[in-house]
Write a protein that holds these residues in place. Structure first.
Motif, PDB file in Angstrom:
ATOM      1  N   ALA A 408      13.067 -29.689 -55.379  1.00 37.99           N
ATOM      2  CA  ALA A 408      14.315 -28.929 -55.453  1.00 37.99           C
ATOM      3  C   ALA A 408      14.215 -27.752 -56.427  1.00 37.99           C
ATOM      4  N   MET A 409      13.044 -27.539 -57.028  1.00 37.34           N
ATOM      5  CA  MET A 409      12.795 -26.470 -58.007  1.00 37.34           C
ATOM      6  C   MET A 409      13.684 -26.601 -59.236  1.00 37.34           C
ATOM      7  N   ASP A 410      14.020 -27.841 -59.586  1.00 37.25           N
ATOM      8  CA  ASP A 410      14.714 -28.131 -60.834  1.00 37.25           C
ATOM      9  C   ASP A 410      13.624 -28.434 -61.863  1.00 37.25           C
ATOM     10  N   TRP A 411      13.017 -27.376 -62.379  1.00 37.78           N
ATOM     11  CA  TRP A 411      11.782 -27.496 -63.130  1.00 37.78           C
ATOM     12  C   TRP A 411      11.911 -28.334 -64.396  1.00 37.78           C
ATOM     13  N   ILE A 412      12.976 -28.154 -65.149  1.00 30.41           N
ATOM     14  CA  ILE A 412      13.121 -28.869 -66.422  1.00 30.41           C
ATOM     15  C   ILE A 412      13.292 -30.359 -66.185  1.00 30.41           C
ATOM     16  N   SER A 413      14.195 -30.710 -65.275  1.00 33.14           N
ATOM     17  CA  SER A 413      14.412 -32.123 -64.976  1.00 33.14           C
ATOM     18  C   SER A 413      13.144 -32.759 -64.412  1.00 33.14           C
ATOM     19  N   ALA A 414      12.418 -32.011 -63.568  1.00 39.23           N
ATOM     20  CA  ALA A 414      11.179 -32.538 -62.995  1.00 39.23           C
ATOM     21  C   ALA A 414      10.181 -32.888 -64.096  1.00 39.23           C
ATOM     22  N   GLU A 415      10.002 -31.972 -65.037  1.00 40.63           N
ATOM     23  CA  GLU A 415       9.034 -32.228 -66.101  1.00 40.63           C
ATOM     24  C   GLU A 415       9.485 -33.371 -67.003  1.00 40.63           C
ATOM     25  N   GLU A 416      10.765 -33.430 -67.324  1.00 40.91           N
ATOM     26  CA  GLU A 416      11.268 -34.514 -68.171  1.00 40.91           C
ATOM     27  C   GLU A 416      11.044 -35.875 -67.516  1.00 40.91           C
ATOM     28  N   ASN A 417      11.385 -35.996 -66.241  1.00 43.57           N
ATOM     29  CA  ASN A 417      11.242 -37.287 -65.565  1.00 43.57           C
ATOM     30  C   ASN A 417       9.781 -37.678 -65.390  1.00 43.57           C
ATOM     31  N   LEU A 418       8.923 -36.726 -65.089  1.00 42.73           N
ATOM     32  CA  LEU A 418       7.505 -37.049 -64.915  1.00 42.73           C
ATOM     33  C   LEU A 418       6.862 -37.428 -66.237  1.00 42.73           C
ATOM     34  N   ARG A 419       7.277 -36.805 -67.339  1.00 42.08           N
ATOM     35  CA  ARG A 419       6.729 -37.195 -68.644  1.00 42.08           C
ATOM     36  C   ARG A 419       7.216 -38.590 -69.043  1.00 42.08           C
ATOM     37  N   LYS A 420       8.454 -38.936 -68.696  1.00 47.32           N
ATOM     38  CA  LYS A 420       8.923 -40.306 -68.929  1.00 47.32           C
ATOM     39  C   LYS A 420       8.102 -41.295 -68.112  1.00 47.32           C
ATOM     40  N   ALA A 421       7.836 -40.933 -66.861  1.00 52.76           N
ATOM     41  CA  ALA A 421       7.047 -41.805 -65.998  1.00 52.76           C
ATOM     42  C   ALA A 421       5.656 -42.036 -66.578  1.00 52.76           C
ATOM     43  N   LEU A 422       5.059 -40.970 -67.103  1.00 51.94           N
ATOM     44  CA  LEU A 422       3.716 -41.064 -67.663  1.00 51.94           C
ATOM     45  C   LEU A 422       3.702 -41.927 -68.925  1.00 51.94           C
ATOM     46  N   LYS A 423       4.757 -41.831 -69.707  1.00 50.38           N
ATOM     47  CA  LYS A 423       4.837 -42.626 -70.934  1.00 50.38           C
ATOM     48  C   LYS A 423       5.010 -44.109 -70.619  1.00 50.38           C
ATOM     49  N   LEU A 424       5.852 -44.409 -69.623  1.00 52.33           N
ATOM     50  CA  LEU A 424       6.122 -45.805 -69.273  1.00 52.33           C
ATOM     51  C   LEU A 424       4.966 -46.440 -68.508  1.00 52.33           C
ATOM     52  N   ASP A 425       4.278 -45.637 -67.701  1.00 51.26           N
ATOM     53  CA  ASP A 425       3.228 -46.190 -66.846  1.00 51.26           C
ATOM     54  C   ASP A 425       2.038 -45.225 -66.804  1.00 51.26           C
ATOM     55  N   PRO A 426       1.261 -45.149 -67.894  1.00 53.27           N
ATOM     56  CA  PRO A 426       0.152 -44.190 -67.958  1.00 53.27           C
ATOM     57  C   PRO A 426      -0.976 -44.500 -66.989  1.00 53.27           C
ATOM     58  N   ALA A 427      -0.994 -45.698 -66.418  1.00 55.31           N
ATOM     59  CA  ALA A 427      -2.056 -46.050 -65.478  1.00 55.31           C
ATOM     60  C   ALA A 427      -1.746 -45.605 -64.057  1.00 55.31           C
ATOM     61  N   TYR A 428      -0.497 -45.198 -63.788  1.00 50.75           N
ATOM     62  CA  TYR A 428      -0.145 -44.766 -62.435  1.00 50.75           C
ATOM     63  C   TYR A 428      -0.737 -43.378 -62.221  1.00 50.75           C
ATOM     64  N   PRO A 429      -1.738 -43.241 -61.334  1.00 51.84           N
ATOM     65  CA  PRO A 429      -2.544 -42.018 -61.321  1.00 51.84           C
ATOM     66  C   PRO A 429      -1.833 -40.781 -60.794  1.00 51.84           C
ATOM     67  N   TYR A 430      -0.845 -40.954 -59.912  1.00 56.30           N
ATOM     68  CA  TYR A 430      -0.287 -39.807 -59.207  1.00 56.30           C
ATOM     69  C   TYR A 430       0.686 -39.003 -60.061  1.00 56.30           C
ATOM     70  N   THR A 431       1.127 -39.574 -61.165  1.00 55.88           N
ATOM     71  CA  THR A 431       2.027 -38.836 -62.048  1.00 55.88           C
ATOM     72  C   THR A 431       1.308 -37.640 -62.664  1.00 55.88           C
ATOM     73  N   TYR A 432       0.028 -37.812 -62.999  1.00 51.14           N
ATOM     74  CA  TYR A 432      -0.730 -36.708 -63.586  1.00 51.14           C
ATOM     75  C   TYR A 432      -0.759 -35.518 -62.628  1.00 51.14           C
ATOM     76  N   ASN A 433      -1.016 -35.810 -61.359  1.00 48.07           N
ATOM     77  CA  ASN A 433      -1.105 -34.732 -60.380  1.00 48.07           C
ATOM     78  C   ASN A 433       0.238 -34.058 -60.161  1.00 48.07           C
ATOM     79  N   ALA A 434       1.313 -34.856 -60.080  1.00 49.97           N
ATOM     80  CA  ALA A 434       2.642 -34.274 -59.882  1.00 49.97           C
ATOM     81  C   ALA A 434       3.035 -33.398 -61.068  1.00 49.97           C
ATOM     82  N   LEU A 435       2.766 -33.879 -62.285  1.00 48.76           N
ATOM     83  CA  LEU A 435       3.087 -33.092 -63.474  1.00 48.76           C
ATOM     84  C   LEU A 435       2.241 -31.825 -63.518  1.00 48.76           C
ATOM     85  N   SER A 436       0.978 -31.936 -63.107  1.00 43.09           N
ATOM     86  CA  SER A 436       0.120 -30.758 -63.032  1.00 43.09           C
ATOM     87  C   SER A 436       0.709 -29.714 -62.087  1.00 43.09           C
ATOM     88  N   ASN A 437       1.219 -30.160 -60.951  1.00 38.70           N
ATOM     89  CA  ASN A 437       1.836 -29.233 -60.001  1.00 38.70           C
ATOM     90  C   ASN A 437       3.023 -28.507 -60.617  1.00 38.70           C
TER      91      ASN A 437
END
Length: 654
Positions: A408-437
């Motif tokens: 939805a191009m809501d860039w700030i919310s996207a980054e905040e939620n993906l960083r929370k996801a990475l903190k809670l579950d650092p082993a989930y590999p696809y979060t890195y790629n989504a955050l990179s995008n």
């Protein structure tokens, strides 16, 4: 990108055989008896996978024989493609291609043994029916002469074979019941996050096939282990809930291998796939095939560690089929379809809810209409928000929300939620790629490179991460590093590696090398003729520095995403800016604005107006996080001041 569900820690149980050990003679449930019969004077011997006429014979693959058995069970009746796929392969995605190949194999075999004789009729938009006479023993069964599609149901006296068949079926059902009961009384509970690798049966009497079968089994164990999603154990095989089995079979000029994931207790097929090996079976079974199998298994079992244990084999089957559909070119739609089926089947399943939210978010990115896109984003966000509220510890719920925000191009919310996801579950590999995008599309290329490196470490199965990293490294001037990443893809997917090298040459390398790439079959097979003509004109214009306007005109309307980059590379910045300001923004992409070659575009005074259209200026100002290019000393404007002016203009226009 890679299949989007992963990051579990299953235990791989190395076992030969097991409670329902696989043998080459095993077939799908629901088929008729395996006795010999004749079709139009051609004898079919199912137990030998052989067709015979007089002194001549033709061997066929097991699935091809299974298809003939199904068709011969109701000669003259029209079987739809879907019903044949379900009866023979038991899969919804990938079965269509397998059916087409099997029908061709049958026709070829009958053409050799009974040239010109009527055999199988294709009913357009319906399916197939057997038009040849079928004989079983002393009985002759004539083709149905009634209307197309009318099923023949005439009373039959129970034969000894049919009685034996149903007795065997009842015995098998009883055996499965006993196995389940016995297991429930033991201290070792069946677990569907444990996978046993059973027999990979070679073609009898074929030494080459025997070597390939051994290589496949060893490579499969290696891939599952290297993926970081399983650990190998030689004990407690009886605890495994899923067994992987397979068998090699002749196929055309080469061979094929049929792989099945079965419920280890009941034998129910959860997922199956036929892999054509061509004339290079050793390479395929050492690299591509085990990688694909391990990817589907890990994707199907995702969530056992970080969401909930999967206790229902049918759910595992839904997820495996969805992952396989995605991998075989179906896009995200198969994932969405099978997560919907999983939700209907088990609405309380937390895993099904999470996966449905993720699949809806990703599918929205490729939606063809704005209405479909918004509907899917609403589904993804509603479900993700409910999951975050009820399970705030669940990293993948934040991941689903972050992906929907990004689309939805809501860039700030996207980054905040993906960083929370990475903190809670650092082993989930696809979060890195989504955050990179997200960070790449907001102009932070250096950070994107680091995230892609971490994504590759976390996700053994993805090929998109190495490809993305290769292009990012090339953009930063590290061509040797880019080539190395492209090379890492070669053994698994030579076409993707070929395309990656072509893109490196096309945008960052030598025009002559790119033209040579363009003439190769591996590149030409991946693009439409108009695209190839555009790319050739573009490269020749860059190399000769003449005919640039002709080249730009040749590419008009051919490659909309790269049109702005073409114009800048050919020196037409005004054209690129007009295109960017008039572009109909339908997707979450920011069309190459932050690549190194787009520097003339970014230095134009109108650039911040373009950035504002994509919601970037608002995100930069609110987060006070700025793209890499803002640090360039020769930039003719101050990023903050220019962004503020562009944002004020947007506010005034609204």
């Amino acid at each position: 990108m890679a299949a989007i569900f992963g990051g579990f820690r299953a235990r791989l149980i190395l076992s030969i055989g097991g409670p329902l050990a696989y043998s080459p003679g095993m077939r799908e449930k629901g088929e008729l008896g395996r006795g010999a019969f004749a079709v139009g004077g051609v004898a079919a011997e199912p137990t030998l996978n052989r067709l015979r006429a007089g002194a001549s014979s033709v061997s066929v693959e097991p699935k091809v024989m299974d298809l003939l058995v199904v068709l011969a069970s109701e000669p003259g009746t029209v079987f739809t493609r879907a019903s044949l796929i379900d009866a023979v392969w038991g899969v919804s995605f990938g079965g269509d291609e397998s059916l087409t190949r099997a029908v061709s194999s049958l026709r070829r075999a009958f053409g050799e043994l009974a040239p010109g004789a009527p055999f199988l009729e294709t009913i357009p938009k319906r399916g197939y029916r057997l038009v040849a006479r079928v004989e079983t023993g002393a009985d002759a069964v004539a083709p149905n002469s009634g209307p197309i599609g009318a099923a023949r149901r005439r009373p039959r006296a129970p034969s000894i074979r049919r009685i034996a068949y149903y007795s065997a079926a009842a015995a098998a059902a009883g055996l499965a019941f006993v196995l389940i009961a016995v297991r429930s009384l033991t201290s070792h509970a069946v677990r569907y996050d444990e996978v046993a690798v059973g027999e990979i049966a070679p073609i009898a009497g074929d030494p080459r096939s025997e070597k390939a079968a051994a290589a496949l089994r060893a490579s499969l164990l290696r891939e599952l282990s290297l993926g970081g999603v399983v650990s190998v154990s030689a004990s407690n095989a009886r605890d495994a809930g899923i067994t992987l089995v397979g068998a090699f079979a002749p196929s055309g000029a080469g061979s094929a291998v049929n792989i099945r994931a079965e419920d280890a207790v009941t034998g129910q097929v959860l997922w199956s796939r036929q892999f054509e090996l061509g004339d290079r079976p050793q390479r395929e079974v050492r690299h591509y095939v085990p990688w694909r199998i391990a990817d589907v298994v890990s994707c199907g079992l995702a969530g056992n560690r970080t969401i909930e244990p999967l206790k229902d084999p049918k759910l595992v089957g839904f997820f495996m089929k969805g992952c396989d559909g995605f991998r075989t070119g179906g896009g995200f739609e198969p994932l969405l379809e099978f997560t919907r089926k999983a939700l209907v089947y088990a609405p309380e399943s937390l895993t099904a809810q999470v996966r449905n939210a993720i699949a809806a978010a990703w599918t929205a990115g490729g939606a063809q209409s704005a209405a479909d896109r918004e509907d899917l984003l609403n589904v993804a966000r509603r479900r993700a928000e409910a999951l975050v509220k009820s399970h705030p510890e669940l990293g993948q719920a934040y991941y689903a929300h972050g992906v929907a925000d990004w689309i939805a191009m809501d860039w700030i919310s996207a980054e905040e939620n993906l960083r929370k996801a990475l903190k809670l579950d650092p082993a989930y590999p696809y979060t890195y790629n989504a955050l990179s995008n997200v960070v790449r599309r907001t102009g932070r290329i250096r950070e994107a490179v680091d995230l892609e490196r971490r994504a590759i470490v976390a996700d053994h199965f993805s090929l998109v991460q190495p490809m993305t990293l290769a292009l990012l490294l090339a953009d930063q001037g590290d061509l040797p590093g880019a080539r190395s990443q492209a090379q890492s893809i070669t053994m698994i997917d030579a076409r993707m590696a070929c395309d990656t090298n072509f893109q490196i040459d096309f945008w960052w390398g030598d025009e002559s090398a790119a033209l040579a790439d363009l003439a190769s079959e591996c590149v030409r097979s991946q693009y439409a003729p108009r695209q190839l003509a555009c790319y050739k004109a573009f490269l020749e214009a860059k190399r000769s520095k003449t005919g640039r306007r002709d080249a730009l005109d040749r590419c008009a309307g051919v490659d909309g995403f790269n049109a702005i980059r073409f114009a800048v590379a050919l020196g037409f910045v005004d054209d690129s800016m007009r295109m960017a300001l008039a572009r109909d923004i339908k997707r979450y992409e920011t069309p190459g604005m932050f690549y190194a070659g787009m520097k003339p575009f970014r230095r134009d005074a109108r650039f911040m107006k373009v950035a504002a259209r994509y919601g970037l200026t608002a995100a930069w100002l609110q987060s006070d996080t700025w793209p890499d290019f803002c640090g360039e000393e020769e930039l003719p404007y101050d990023c903050r001041e220019a962004a503020q002016a562009a944002q004020k203009a947007v506010m005034a226009a609204n």
